[in-house]
Design a protein around this motif. Sequence first.
Motif, PDB file in Angstrom:
ATOM      1  N   HIS A  77       0.833  -1.195   0.000  1.00  0.00           N
ATOM      2  CA  HIS A  77       0.000   0.000   0.000  1.00  0.00           C
ATOM      3  C   HIS A  77       0.870   1.249   0.000  1.00  0.00           C
ATOM      4  O   HIS A  77       1.885   1.318   0.693  1.00  0.00           O
ATOM      5  CB  HIS A  77      -0.921   0.006   1.220  1.00  0.00           C
ATOM      6  N   LEU A  78       0.451   2.235  -0.763  1.00  0.00           N
ATOM      7  CA  LEU A  78       1.171   3.498  -0.791  1.00  0.00           C
ATOM      8  C   LEU A  78       0.822   4.329   0.434  1.00  0.00           C
ATOM      9  O   LEU A  78      -0.337   4.366   0.860  1.00  0.00           O
ATOM     10  CB  LEU A  78       0.786   4.299  -2.052  1.00  0.00           C
ATOM     11  N   THR A  79       1.825   5.001   1.008  1.00  0.00           N
ATOM     12  CA  THR A  79       1.536   5.975   2.050  1.00  0.00           C
ATOM     13  C   THR A  79       0.907   7.203   1.411  1.00  0.00           C
ATOM     14  O   THR A  79       0.896   7.365   0.180  1.00  0.00           O
ATOM     15  CB  THR A  79       2.825   6.378   2.772  1.00  0.00           C
ATOM     16  N   ARG A  80       0.380   8.086   2.239  1.00  0.00           N
ATOM     17  CA  ARG A  80      -0.224   9.310   1.696  1.00  0.00           C
ATOM     18  C   ARG A  80       0.806  10.139   0.943  1.00  0.00           C
ATOM     19  O   ARG A  80       0.505  10.722  -0.101  1.00  0.00           O
ATOM     20  CB  ARG A  80      -0.842  10.141   2.823  1.00  0.00           C
ATOM     21  N   GLU A  81       2.019  10.209   1.495  1.00  0.00           N
ATOM     22  CA  GLU A  81       3.068  10.982   0.832  1.00  0.00           C
ATOM     23  C   GLU A  81       3.423  10.380  -0.528  1.00  0.00           C
ATOM     24  O   GLU A  81       3.602  11.091  -1.519  1.00  0.00           O
ATOM     25  CB  GLU A  81       4.316  11.047   1.719  1.00  0.00           C
ATOM     26  N   GLN A  82       3.537   9.059  -0.569  1.00  0.00           N
ATOM     27  CA  GLN A  82       3.872   8.385  -1.816  1.00  0.00           C
ATOM     28  C   GLN A  82       2.766   8.555  -2.855  1.00  0.00           C
ATOM     29  O   GLN A  82       3.037   8.812  -4.034  1.00  0.00           O
ATOM     30  CB  GLN A  82       4.128   6.899  -1.561  1.00  0.00           C
ATOM     31  N   HIS A 111      10.026  15.774  -2.600  1.00  0.00           N
ATOM     32  CA  HIS A 111      10.505  14.395  -2.486  1.00  0.00           C
ATOM     33  C   HIS A 111      11.716  14.325  -1.567  1.00  0.00           C
ATOM     34  O   HIS A 111      11.832  13.442  -0.718  1.00  0.00           O
ATOM     35  CB  HIS A 111      10.869  13.871  -3.882  1.00  0.00           C
ATOM     36  N   ASN A 112      12.626  15.282  -1.717  1.00  0.00           N
ATOM     37  CA  ASN A 112      13.827  15.301  -0.876  1.00  0.00           C
ATOM     38  C   ASN A 112      13.481  15.503   0.597  1.00  0.00           C
ATOM     39  O   ASN A 112      14.107  14.942   1.490  1.00  0.00           O
ATOM     40  CB  ASN A 112      14.761  16.421  -1.334  1.00  0.00           C
ATOM     41  N   ARG A 113      12.469  16.322   0.868  1.00  0.00           N
ATOM     42  CA  ARG A 113      12.176  16.705   2.252  1.00  0.00           C
ATOM     43  C   ARG A 113      11.217  15.748   2.953  1.00  0.00           C
ATOM     44  O   ARG A 113      11.323  15.539   4.162  1.00  0.00           O
ATOM     45  CB  ARG A 113      11.566  18.108   2.282  1.00  0.00           C
ATOM     46  N   SER A 114      10.270  15.189   2.208  1.00  0.00           N
ATOM     47  CA  SER A 114       9.148  14.511   2.848  1.00  0.00           C
ATOM     48  C   SER A 114       9.102  13.008   2.668  1.00  0.00           C
ATOM     49  O   SER A 114       8.557  12.311   3.519  1.00  0.00           O
ATOM     50  CB  SER A 114       7.821  15.107   2.332  1.00  0.00           C
ATOM     51  N   LEU A 115       9.605  12.481   1.572  1.00  0.00           N
ATOM     52  CA  LEU A 115       9.430  11.062   1.299  1.00  0.00           C
ATOM     53  C   LEU A 115      10.304  10.232   2.229  1.00  0.00           C
ATOM     54  O   LEU A 115      11.493  10.490   2.359  1.00  0.00           O
ATOM     55  CB  LEU A 115       9.771  10.754  -0.159  1.00  0.00           C
ATOM     56  N   GLY A 143       5.289  -1.166  -6.737  1.00  0.00           N
ATOM     57  CA  GLY A 143       5.019  -0.968  -8.150  1.00  0.00           C
ATOM     58  C   GLY A 143       3.765  -0.170  -8.431  1.00  0.00           C
ATOM     59  O   GLY A 143       3.497   0.189  -9.581  1.00  0.00           O
ATOM     60  N   ARG A 144       2.975   0.132  -7.408  1.00  0.00           N
ATOM     61  CA  ARG A 144       1.724   0.857  -7.646  1.00  0.00           C
ATOM     62  C   ARG A 144       1.966   2.279  -8.135  1.00  0.00           C
ATOM     63  O   ARG A 144       1.264   2.774  -9.013  1.00  0.00           O
ATOM     64  CB  ARG A 144       0.880   0.869  -6.377  1.00  0.00           C
ATOM     65  N   ALA A 145       2.949   2.947  -7.550  1.00  0.00           N
ATOM     66  CA  ALA A 145       3.237   4.312  -7.989  1.00  0.00           C
ATOM     67  C   ALA A 145       3.711   4.324  -9.434  1.00  0.00           C
ATOM     68  O   ALA A 145       3.285   5.169 -10.240  1.00  0.00           O
ATOM     69  CB  ALA A 145       4.292   4.941  -7.076  1.00  0.00           C
ATOM     70  N   ALA A 162       9.325   4.745 -10.384  1.00  0.00           N
ATOM     71  CA  ALA A 162       9.700   3.413  -9.906  1.00  0.00           C
ATOM     72  C   ALA A 162      10.443   3.458  -8.579  1.00  0.00           C
ATOM     73  O   ALA A 162      10.484   2.455  -7.853  1.00  0.00           O
ATOM     74  CB  ALA A 162      10.554   2.697 -10.954  1.00  0.00           C
ATOM     75  N   THR A 163      11.034   4.611  -8.232  1.00  0.00           N
ATOM     76  CA  THR A 163      11.745   4.715  -6.954  1.00  0.00           C
ATOM     77  C   THR A 163      10.840   5.151  -5.809  1.00  0.00           C
ATOM     78  O   THR A 163      11.267   5.150  -4.656  1.00  0.00           O
ATOM     79  CB  THR A 163      12.907   5.722  -7.061  1.00  0.00           C
ATOM     80  N   ILE A 164       9.603   5.532  -6.113  1.00  0.00           N
ATOM     81  CA  ILE A 164       8.719   6.031  -5.063  1.00  0.00           C
ATOM     82  C   ILE A 164       8.352   4.919  -4.089  1.00  0.00           C
ATOM     83  O   ILE A 164       8.329   5.112  -2.875  1.00  0.00           O
ATOM     84  CB  ILE A 164       7.459   6.673  -5.672  1.00  0.00           C
TER      85      ILE A 164
END
Length: 403
Positions: free
Chosen positions: A198-203, A381-385, A326-328, A320-322
């Motif tokens: 499952h993706l997080t909200r940030e992702q 992405h740099n700050r939050s992921l 594979g969902r993202a 693909a790095t998120i």
Amino acid sequence: MVIDLPAKVLLSLVAAYSMAYHGLDLTPLTLLDLSASRGLSTTAAGATVTCMTVAIAVSSAVCVRFVARPRRYRMARMGLLLGAVAFAAAAFGPATWMIPPSMVAGGIGIGMSIAAGSAALATTPNPDSTTSTVTFVNRVAAAGLLLVLPFVGSDLTITLGVLSLILLCASALVRDLPDAGEDLAVQRTNATTRVDAHLTREQFALALFVGGGVFLWCVSEDMVYAITATVAIDRAGVAENYVGAVLSLSMLGGILGTVLALPVQRLLGRRASLVTSVLLGGVAKFALITATSPAVFIAAMSVWGTVYCCTLVYVISWAATIDVSGRASALVTSMYLAGFPLTPLIGGFLADNTAPLTFALCAAIPSLLVGALYYCAGTWHNRSLKYAPPISDERALDDGQHL
């Protein structure tokens, strides 16, 4: 493009992703053959191809929900077999009415395979290198098909028959498509047991940002490609006999772009490389549409083809790095595919109803917006992921996965 994957895994990725994309790569020939060999009007042929591309986008989007499940190779194989049978029916069917529903069914199958293949890219230790490699294979193969098939003849039976054979062969090669929980993913995430599907909200939010940008980018880029033949003849003064050769420069540029993408990313980092390629594409589109000489048109077409593939590699590998489920990656790919059905309509309307300068601005301004969006998304992405490549992973650092 150095890739550290078992040969059978790489072959499965090529089959599920690169070979499935030939359904889109061959749409210019399919459109021509529908009119030349089956007697469809230009409008009917365009509507048929548009329905197929819509089916690809919708199928890919629906499959986002399922790509994180085990044995995703089954989804790819089912899609490829469906595509092979459907395109064979369109190619060899005895009645013309069979063509539209068969091509829609083929589009559904292609969308399934592309979704599974793009999700599998996220499972590899180095998504950047893997994406660049499979895109390179696709561009080389597509260039060969587009070069050879027209000489064989403008016949739908040949074009879709070859496509059906390609998809059938691909279905036999996808057995080793990696799943999200395999050791390949563990190498990249330092996971020890399982991967969260499952993706997080940030992702999810980041995937929507990246996907929204690639949708707008796809529309603005491919609407120009849809009318380049008209621009080349009517405005740039390219002789009609040489239009095909000139347009092939974009394909050759695409091959060059896949080769240059990773070295440039190592030098500049992902965010700077992506934003630069998007902005260069905007400049190339502006020059291409407003060109009044063959030399300017050819130069713009070559640059545009190169940066187009660079941008595509950067966006898909970023997705693909998120997350490794594979969902993202599948979500971003489906949003990219959603732009295709709109491009002939928008490009044709703007070409017929606006001045060249206005059309050029309509094509270039979205590139500025997408560049700004990706710059901001990269900062976020740099700050939050939460996910970041392990510092000990030298391959990740070498390929510039930092933003």
